[in-house]
Write a protein that holds these residues in place. Structure first.
Motif, PDB file in Angstrom:
ATOM      1  N   PHE A   1      33.484   0.705 -18.107  1.00 14.54           N
ATOM      2  CA  PHE A   1      33.212   1.965 -18.443  1.00 14.54           C
ATOM      3  C   PHE A   1      33.258   2.891 -17.098  1.00 14.54           C
ATOM      4  N   GLY A   2      32.357   2.511 -16.082  1.00 11.48           N
ATOM      5  CA  GLY A   2      32.711   3.393 -14.732  1.00 11.48           C
ATOM      6  C   GLY A   2      31.839   4.516 -14.849  1.00 11.48           C
ATOM      7  N   GLY A   3      31.288   5.104 -15.964  1.00 10.90           N
ATOM      8  CA  GLY A   3      30.900   6.463 -16.011  1.00 10.90           C
ATOM      9  C   GLY A   3      29.284   6.297 -15.826  1.00 10.90           C
ATOM     10  N   PRO A   4      28.573   7.568 -16.034  1.00  5.71           N
ATOM     11  CA  PRO A   4      27.157   7.559 -15.853  1.00  5.71           C
ATOM     12  C   PRO A   4      26.475   6.716 -16.843  1.00  5.71           C
ATOM     13  N   VAL A   5      25.383   5.744 -16.340  1.00  2.00           N
ATOM     14  CA  VAL A   5      24.708   4.980 -17.099  1.00  2.00           C
ATOM     15  C   VAL A   5      23.124   5.171 -17.007  1.00  2.00           C
ATOM     16  N   LEU A   6      22.521   5.142 -18.104  1.00  2.00           N
ATOM     17  CA  LEU A   6      20.897   5.021 -17.912  1.00  2.00           C
ATOM     18  C   LEU A   6      20.493   3.738 -18.595  1.00  2.00           C
ATOM     19  N   VAL A   7      19.939   2.884 -17.939  1.00  2.33           N
ATOM     20  CA  VAL A   7      19.210   1.370 -18.764  1.00  2.33           C
ATOM     21  C   VAL A   7      17.753   1.860 -18.519  1.00  2.33           C
ATOM     22  N   ALA A   8      17.279   1.571 -19.745  1.00  2.00           N
ATOM     23  CA  ALA A   8      15.884   1.749 -19.999  1.00  2.00           C
ATOM     24  C   ALA A   8      15.108   0.544 -20.587  1.00  2.00           C
ATOM     25  N   TYR A   9      14.214  -0.105 -20.511  1.00  2.00           N
ATOM     26  CA  TYR A   9      13.336  -1.103 -20.994  1.00  2.00           C
ATOM     27  C   TYR A   9      11.911  -0.670 -21.112  1.00  2.00           C
ATOM     28  N   GLY A  10      11.285  -1.183 -22.205  1.00  2.00           N
ATOM     29  CA  GLY A  10       9.853  -1.125 -22.332  1.00  2.00           C
ATOM     30  C   GLY A  10       9.443  -1.937 -21.188  1.00  2.00           C
ATOM     31  N   GLU A  11       7.972  -1.784 -20.745  1.00  2.00           N
ATOM     32  CA  GLU A  11       7.525  -2.737 -19.789  1.00  2.00           C
ATOM     33  C   GLU A  11       7.358  -3.935 -20.399  1.00  2.00           C
ATOM     34  N   ASN A  12       6.937  -4.001 -21.397  1.00  2.11           N
ATOM     35  CA  ASN A  12       6.402  -4.990 -22.193  1.00  2.11           C
ATOM     36  C   ASN A  12       7.600  -6.162 -23.002  1.00  2.11           C
ATOM     37  N   ASP A  13       8.876  -5.579 -22.873  1.00  8.36           N
ATOM     38  CA  ASP A  13      10.077  -5.869 -23.667  1.00  8.36           C
ATOM     39  C   ASP A  13      10.088  -7.299 -23.654  1.00  8.36           C
ATOM     40  N   VAL A  14      10.054  -8.083 -24.682  1.00  7.25           N
ATOM     41  CA  VAL A  14       9.963  -9.632 -24.682  1.00  7.25           C
ATOM     42  C   VAL A  14      11.450 -10.126 -24.708  1.00  7.25           C
ATOM     43  N   THR A  15      12.599  -9.386 -24.773  1.00  7.10           N
ATOM     44  CA  THR A  15      13.904  -9.838 -24.724  1.00  7.10           C
ATOM     45  C   THR A  15      14.454  -9.864 -23.387  1.00  7.10           C
ATOM     46  N   ALA A  16      13.763  -9.570 -22.348  1.00  8.29           N
ATOM     47  CA  ALA A  16      14.293  -9.469 -20.900  1.00  8.29           C
ATOM     48  C   ALA A  16      13.031  -9.425 -19.717  1.00  8.29           C
ATOM     49  N   GLU A  17      13.499  -9.703 -18.578  1.00  6.76           N
ATOM     50  CA  GLU A  17      12.623  -9.312 -17.493  1.00  6.76           C
ATOM     51  C   GLU A  17      13.253  -7.985 -17.020  1.00  6.76           C
ATOM     52  N   PRO A  18      12.467  -6.780 -17.331  1.00  8.87           N
ATOM     53  CA  PRO A  18      13.165  -5.553 -17.142  1.00  8.87           C
ATOM     54  C   PRO A  18      13.713  -5.445 -15.543  1.00  8.87           C
ATOM     55  N   GLU A  19      12.678  -5.694 -14.821  1.00  9.51           N
ATOM     56  CA  GLU A  19      12.854  -5.599 -13.153  1.00  9.51           C
ATOM     57  C   GLU A  19      14.049  -6.197 -12.626  1.00  9.51           C
ATOM     58  N   ARG A  20      14.260  -7.586 -13.127  1.00  5.45           N
ATOM     59  CA  ARG A  20      15.402  -8.491 -12.793  1.00  5.45           C
ATOM     60  C   ARG A  20      16.534  -7.726 -13.307  1.00  5.45           C
ATOM     61  N   VAL A  21      16.680  -7.496 -14.474  1.00  8.07           N
ATOM     62  CA  VAL A  21      17.768  -6.982 -15.348  1.00  8.07           C
ATOM     63  C   VAL A  21      18.133  -5.603 -14.480  1.00  8.07           C
ATOM     64  N   LEU A  22      17.287  -4.809 -14.307  1.00  9.47           N
ATOM     65  CA  LEU A  22      17.634  -3.444 -13.591  1.00  9.47           C
ATOM     66  C   LEU A  22      18.203  -3.537 -12.212  1.00  9.47           C
ATOM     67  N   GLU A  23      17.696  -4.420 -11.568  1.00  7.57           N
ATOM     68  CA  GLU A  23      18.146  -4.797 -10.206  1.00  7.57           C
ATOM     69  C   GLU A  23      19.414  -5.063 -10.151  1.00  7.57           C
TER      70      GLU A  23
END
Length: 298
Positions: free
Chosen positions: A237-259
């Motif tokens: 895509f290459g365009g502007p992207v916002l990625v947001a997770y709930g702090e307690n989302d059980v489907t991911a480890e948000p900090e690692r994914v966002l990093e």
């Protein structure tokens, strides 16, 4: 494309009464859904004999909301009105979900191609922003480079990150419920185990929306979400992207994914919503609505 002026009453929606009866406060929740549905303009598109249902709200710059797996347009039940105050909001049921017809195949490229073909039949298919949740976040990441004139992309709790998950409680098979009361108990368990972090925030509207979405989902998305592909789709895509997770989302480890997906990437932003679980736009709707409105206004 056909516009249906009735607001979208269909055979599927007649199940709301039975679903609501088994939920404490269900009648009031059903009234909320009925009121919201009555505010929509209702469109049907047809590709090779398969129909797709679209609801349109509001006016202004266009936004497409892509619901998650085991979902339908009600994944956005607490977001549509806030967004529609400033935007034209398209809230469809994807093929294989809700009131739409079946998907033409079981894999993501087929689903994306079908969405693109249905979208092409809508009126005013100019510039649009795309917002996706969960499996719909992964789907939206592919749509962003497949649809014409996508301005920006926002992903809430997206699947396809290929990282570890944090789910501790197993889901129960609600299809084995013996009656409406047992179904309601199973659905509440699953919402608490998977969707909403704070049990006090699980209200009748959440249970009704979740129950209706699960009961009418035919497309199976789990294997697709866990196979990865999100990072590559965002790069395409290459365009502007916002990625947001709930702090307690059980489907991911948000900090690692966002990093991995966002850090040091030009045009990408990250957000972690405090105290919220996977269904972040429901559980923390005020915070997420503000986040999305700010992002879409850039």
């Amino acid at each position: 494309m056909v516009e249906v002026t009735s607001g979208g009453a269909t055979d599927v929606e007649t199940d709301f009464a039975a679903e609501a009866d088994a939920i404490v406060g269900g009648a009031e929740a059903a009234a909320v859904v009925d009121r919201l549905a009555s505010e929509a303009r209702f469109f049907l598109t047809d590709v090779d004999g398969a129909q797709m249902v679209w609801r349109r709200f509001g006016s202004g710059p266009a936004v497409l909301l892509v619901h998650g797996g085991h979902g339908n347009w009600l994944h956005w039940v607490r977001n549509i009105e806030a967004l529609a105050a400033h935007h034209t909001v398209w809230a469809p049921d994807m093929p294989g979900y809700g009131e739409s017809g079946d998907a033409p195949g079981a894999e993501l490229p087929v689903l994306v191609a079908a969405l693109v073909a249905h979208y092409a039949q809508l009126p005013d298919t100019g510039e649009i922003d795309v917002v996706g949740f969960s499996f719909g976040g992964l789907t939206a990441s592919h749509l962003a480079s497949a649809l014409p004139q996508v301005r920006r992309l926002a992903l809430l709790g997206p699947g396809g990150h290929a990282g570890p998950r944090r789910q501790q409680r197993a889901l129960v098979d609600w299809r084995q419920a013996a009656d409406a009361e047992a179904l309601a108990v199973a659905m509440r368990h699953n919402v608490e185990a998977f969707m909403i972090s704070d049990p006090a925030r699980i209200d009748a509207l959440a249970l009704l929306a979740y129950t209706d979405a699960c009961r009418h989902a035919r497309f199976r998305s789990k294997h697709i979400s866990r196979a990865g592909g999100l990072a590559d789709a965002l790069d395409r895509f290459g365009g502007p992207v916002l990625v947001a997770y709930g702090e307690n989302d059980v489907t991911a480890e948000p900090e690692r994914v966002l990093e991995r997906l966002v850090a040091k990437r030009a045009g990408r932003e990250a957000a972690i919503v405090p105290g919220a679980g996977h269904w972040v736009q429901y559980e923390a709707h005020a915070a997420v609505n503000a986040l999305l409105l700010d992002w879409l206004a850039r």
